[in-house]
Design a protein around this motif. Structure first.
Motif, PDB file in Angstrom:
ATOM      1  N   ALA A 152      90.800 105.301 -11.752  1.00  0.00           N
ATOM      2  CA  ALA A 152      91.047 104.747 -10.481  1.00  0.00           C
ATOM      3  C   ALA A 152      91.682 105.886  -9.623  1.00  0.00           C
ATOM      4  CB  ALA A 152      91.627 103.568 -10.573  1.00  0.00           C
ATOM      5  N   HIS A 153      92.487 106.447 -10.054  1.00  0.00           N
ATOM      6  CA  HIS A 153      93.139 107.590  -9.147  1.00  0.00           C
ATOM      7  C   HIS A 153      93.556 108.860  -9.940  1.00  0.00           C
ATOM      8  CE1 HIS A 153      94.724 104.385  -6.596  1.00  0.00           C
ATOM      9  NE2 HIS A 153      94.880 103.727  -7.582  1.00  0.00           N
ATOM     10  N   PRO A 154      92.332 109.693  -9.902  1.00  0.00           N
ATOM     11  CA  PRO A 154      91.842 110.876 -10.577  1.00  0.00           C
ATOM     12  C   PRO A 154      93.097 111.973 -10.039  1.00  0.00           C
ATOM     13  CG  PRO A 154      90.236 110.550  -9.044  1.00  0.00           C
ATOM     14  CD  PRO A 154      91.165 109.416  -8.936  1.00  0.00           C
ATOM     15  N   LYS A 155      93.423 112.739 -11.052  1.00  0.00           N
ATOM     16  CA  LYS A 155      94.360 113.700 -10.835  1.00  0.00           C
ATOM     17  C   LYS A 155      93.486 115.367 -11.107  1.00  0.00           C
ATOM     18  CE  LYS A 155      98.456 111.488 -12.482  1.00  0.00           C
ATOM     19  NZ  LYS A 155      99.507 111.403 -13.606  1.00  0.00           N
ATOM     20  N   SER A 156      94.079 116.060 -10.243  1.00  0.00           N
ATOM     21  CA  SER A 156      93.296 117.506 -10.154  1.00  0.00           C
ATOM     22  C   SER A 156      94.269 118.674 -10.746  1.00  0.00           C
ATOM     23  CB  SER A 156      92.539 117.961  -8.886  1.00  0.00           C
ATOM     24  OG  SER A 156      91.852 119.100  -9.021  1.00  0.00           O
ATOM     25  N   PRO A 157      94.087 119.415 -11.886  1.00  0.00           N
ATOM     26  CA  PRO A 157      94.999 120.365 -12.280  1.00  0.00           C
ATOM     27  C   PRO A 157      95.273 121.501 -11.182  1.00  0.00           C
ATOM     28  CG  PRO A 157      93.547 119.841 -13.893  1.00  0.00           C
ATOM     29  CD  PRO A 157      92.979 118.972 -12.786  1.00  0.00           C
ATOM     30  N   ALA A 158      96.070 121.749 -10.961  1.00  0.00           N
ATOM     31  CA  ALA A 158      96.373 123.143  -9.797  1.00  0.00           C
ATOM     32  C   ALA A 158      96.836 124.320 -10.661  1.00  0.00           C
ATOM     33  CB  ALA A 158      97.502 122.680  -9.076  1.00  0.00           C
ATOM     34  N   GLY A 159      96.819 124.429 -11.859  1.00  0.00           N
ATOM     35  CA  GLY A 159      97.263 125.739 -12.489  1.00  0.00           C
ATOM     36  C   GLY A 159      96.096 126.637 -12.888  1.00  0.00           C
TER      37      GLY A 159
END
Length: 666
Positions: free
Chosen positions: A352-359
């Motif tokens: 529902a609330h996806p996260k996006s890796p920043a590394g």
């Protein structure tokens, strides 16, 4: 045989729940449907007016009867010739009006039906695209294609022919019954006396046809399955001279289909004459009793003539309704299968609330367990078969990621066919990691889980600390470029197969990718170059050429993480030399992480890290030289390959230890 058993269940002839859901697809076209329904009602009214005009002509002009009046008297002439001409003109007008109404309702219903089928097919295809890979492991392609084609066509017939005819027949029957009862109720009851016998005959007919159609559908399913299997395996048939035996078996299956059709033909051949005899008997009774009433001057001749015509028209819709019963039954069965497919939810869904890796792209397998169900457990649905080892069903993951650091193997291990057991390792950004192991060790499963084709049973897979189950699927898979062992080409041009709809890839970049994998010269030599159309699955190309195009596809998309899953195992030695430089370019890009499911030693020994899988567990991790020094599983695999090398042709000089590694495919 699961697909065959599925075809046997025809379901109920009418299911209000399914019909309500089907009618929901007509909602966007409600005005067209309303217009078509209004034309059906008007056409039914026009159809029942003919015998009434005949009655008026007979009673008013041909056999005049004092005191007989009709609703048309004020518009009809007192002169018989003029009056009959007026009635004839009105009858012709009704015929023309009925023709126009039939054209209008046919056009609008057919066009609306096509729109509904377009929407339904689009919905099914969109749903199939969103399904997880495990769904396709359990459902044969032929069955899914049948849902989109044959089953949707059955619903199209229901919308465009079945529903229209049923509604029209109902209105015609209602109009005839009302008019006959108003004209002479007792004579109408005589005409209706044959109905109980017709209903009994119809009941027998429906049961016979239902059984025959069930057997026909089963036979068709068997014919399709047999043809698909034996046409695909025609090389093996001819190689072992099995054509005659295969033909004899096909004849038996084909004969089953013919016998089922013969029974259906017999049912029709008996039913329709029986109805004709019963309806003729009813008409004869009308003539007998009605004629006597005419002689006694209690019934006019016009009423008798009209009753004879109405009686003939009354039994035709009944026969038609019996035939439409088969269409309705087939449509309900198709609707049940289609909605069952549409109601099957994907096990792999976006959060529902996806996260996006920043590394930079660090990959971590944290105590990963993955299993296939082996035997039924308490709580399984009744009647649900256990998946065999050859037909594995991935176990659905828990709703929340679960970490099992240091947790022993579950106590119910006999209930599961574990493919991965407590697998933990990390891949640093820019590293080239090779994965090796025997058949069934779980090498390919690692990449499938990383791409989230399946979800892990326990543990977690993370990219830069973010669980991939918390990432958007599109964002996750956009990071990867994958080259599989069996390359797949679509029925499209070479350029479209490399681009795969990615319009952001510049033409120059696309051609440069083809040059870097040493396939550009071959493509430009084709009659249309990059615009050359490919046949289904690239049938006109060699395996090596198809693999090179798949390399160009991965290189053109410039992925952050590259996965080569036995990518060179199916190419010949010459092609291997051609792609080796391409592999070096693809793997050697600065900052690109590469995962190589090993088949060729030339790619393994250059890897920064080699992971050795054995029976679903990570047994060894290290560089080529470190693993050889351990004299463990990798050393044994190397020794087996080294012995094979003694019988193979030497590779070109210039590389370090360029022996070829013989590994087993997953």
């Amino acid at each position: 045989m699961a697909g065959i058993h599925e075809e046997e269940a025809l379901g109920k002839a009418y299911d209000s729940r399914l019909m309500k859901r089907l009618l929901g697809y007509l909602r966007p076209y409600k005005w067209q449907v309303a217009f078509a329904l209004s034309t059906i009602v008007l056409k039914a009214a026009a159809d029942v007016m003919g015998p009434l005009l005949t009655k008026i002509a007979v009673d008013k002009y041909l056999a005049q009867k004092a005191g007989v009046h009709s609703f048309l008297d004020r518009w009809l002439s007192a002169s018989p010739l003029t009056g009959i001409a007026q009635l004839g003109g009105f009858y012709v007008f009704l015929l023309g009006f009925s023709f126009f109404l039939e054209f209008a309702q046919t056009y609008y219903m057919q066009w609306t039906g096509q729109k509904v089928m377009f929407d339904l097919r689009s919905q099914i295809f969109r749903h199939l695209q969103q399904m997880h890979i495990g769904f396709f492991d359990r459902n044969p392609v032929g069955r899914l294609v049948t849902r989109v084609t044959t089953d949707v066509d059955a619903l199209n017939e229901l919308f465009t022919a079945g529903v229209v005819s049923i509604i029209e027949d109902i209105f015609v029957l209602a109009g005839i019954v009302i008019i006959m009862l108003r004209m002479k109720w007792w004579l109408a009851l005589i005409a209706f006396a044959a109905l109980p016998l017709i209903f009994i005959a119809t009941s027998f007919f429906r049961r016979a046809v239902r059984d025959s159609y069930r057997r026909i559908r089963v036979a068709i399913a068997r014919i399709n399955a047999y043809l698909q299997e034996h046409v695909s395996g025609i090389v093996v048939l001819q190689l072992f001279n099995r054509e005659k035996r295969a033909y004899e078996k096909f004849e038996k299956i084909n004969a089953t289909h013919m016998d089922a059709f013969k029974d259906a033909i017999m049912a029709h051949a008996i039913y329709y004459p029986v109805v004709e005899i019963l309806s003729s008997g009813a008409i004869a009774a009308v003539i007998w009793f009605g004629g006597g009433a005419v002689l006694r001057n209690t019934v006019t001749l016009g009423v008798l003539v009209a009753f004879m015509q109405y009686a003939q028209r009354f039994f035709r819709p009944i026969q038609d309704l019996s035939e439409k019963y088969n269409i309705l039954q087939s449509a309900m069965a198709s609707a049940e299968r289609i909605f069952k497919l549409l109601d099957t939810s994907s096990e792999i869904i976006n959060p529902a609330h996806p996260k996006s890796p920043a590394g930079p792209g660090r990959i971590e397998f944290d105590h990963v367990w993955f299993a296939y169900r082996k035997v039924p457990r308490d709580g399984d649905k009744p009647g649900e078969p256990a998946a065999s080892a050859g037909s594995r069903e991935p176990v659905a993951r828990a709703k929340q990621p679960e970490r099992l650091s240091g947790v022993a193997e579950p106590s119910n291990k006999d209930d599961w066919d574990w493919v991965l057991r407590d697998v933990s390792f990390a891949i640093e950004p820019g590293e080239t990691v090779a994965v090796v192991g025997h058949t069934g060790a779980g090498k390919t499963t690692l990449s499938s889980l990383l791409l989230r084709f399946y979800d892990v049973k326990r543990g977690a897979i993370r990219i830069d600390g973010v669980d991939i189950r918390e990432m958007d699927l599109t964002d996750l898979r956009r990071r990867f470029g994958v080259v599989l062992q069996d390359p797949f080409l679509f029925t499209a041009t070479v350029e479209q197969n490399i681009r795969l709809g990615s319009d952001w890839i510049a033409q120059e970049r696309l051609e440069r990718a083809a040059e870097e994998v040493n396939i550009a010269d071959f493509i430009r030599a084709l009659p249309a170059g990059f615009a050359e159309p490919m046949q289904e699955r690239g049938a006109t190309l060699s395996t090596g050429q198809k693999q090179l195009i798949s390399f160009a596809r991965a290189l053109a998309h410039d992925p952050k993480i590259l996965i080569l899953d036995e990518a060179t195992s199916s190419v010949d030695t010459e092609t291997e030399f051609r792609v080796r430089d391409a592999l070096s370019r693809m793997i050697g890009v600065e900052g690109r992480t590469s995962i190589v499911v090993a088949h060729r030693l030339s790619t393994i020994q250059r890897a920064d890290k080699i992971i050795v899988m054995h029976k679903g567990q990570v047994r060894e991790i290290g560089s080529h030289q470190q693993l050889l020094a351990q004299r463990g599983i990798y050393w044994k695999l190397y020794q087996l390959q080294y012995k094979d090398q003694e019988l193979s042709l030497p590779l070109p000089s210039g590389g370090q230890n360029e022996e070829r590694f013989v590994g087993a495919d997953d």
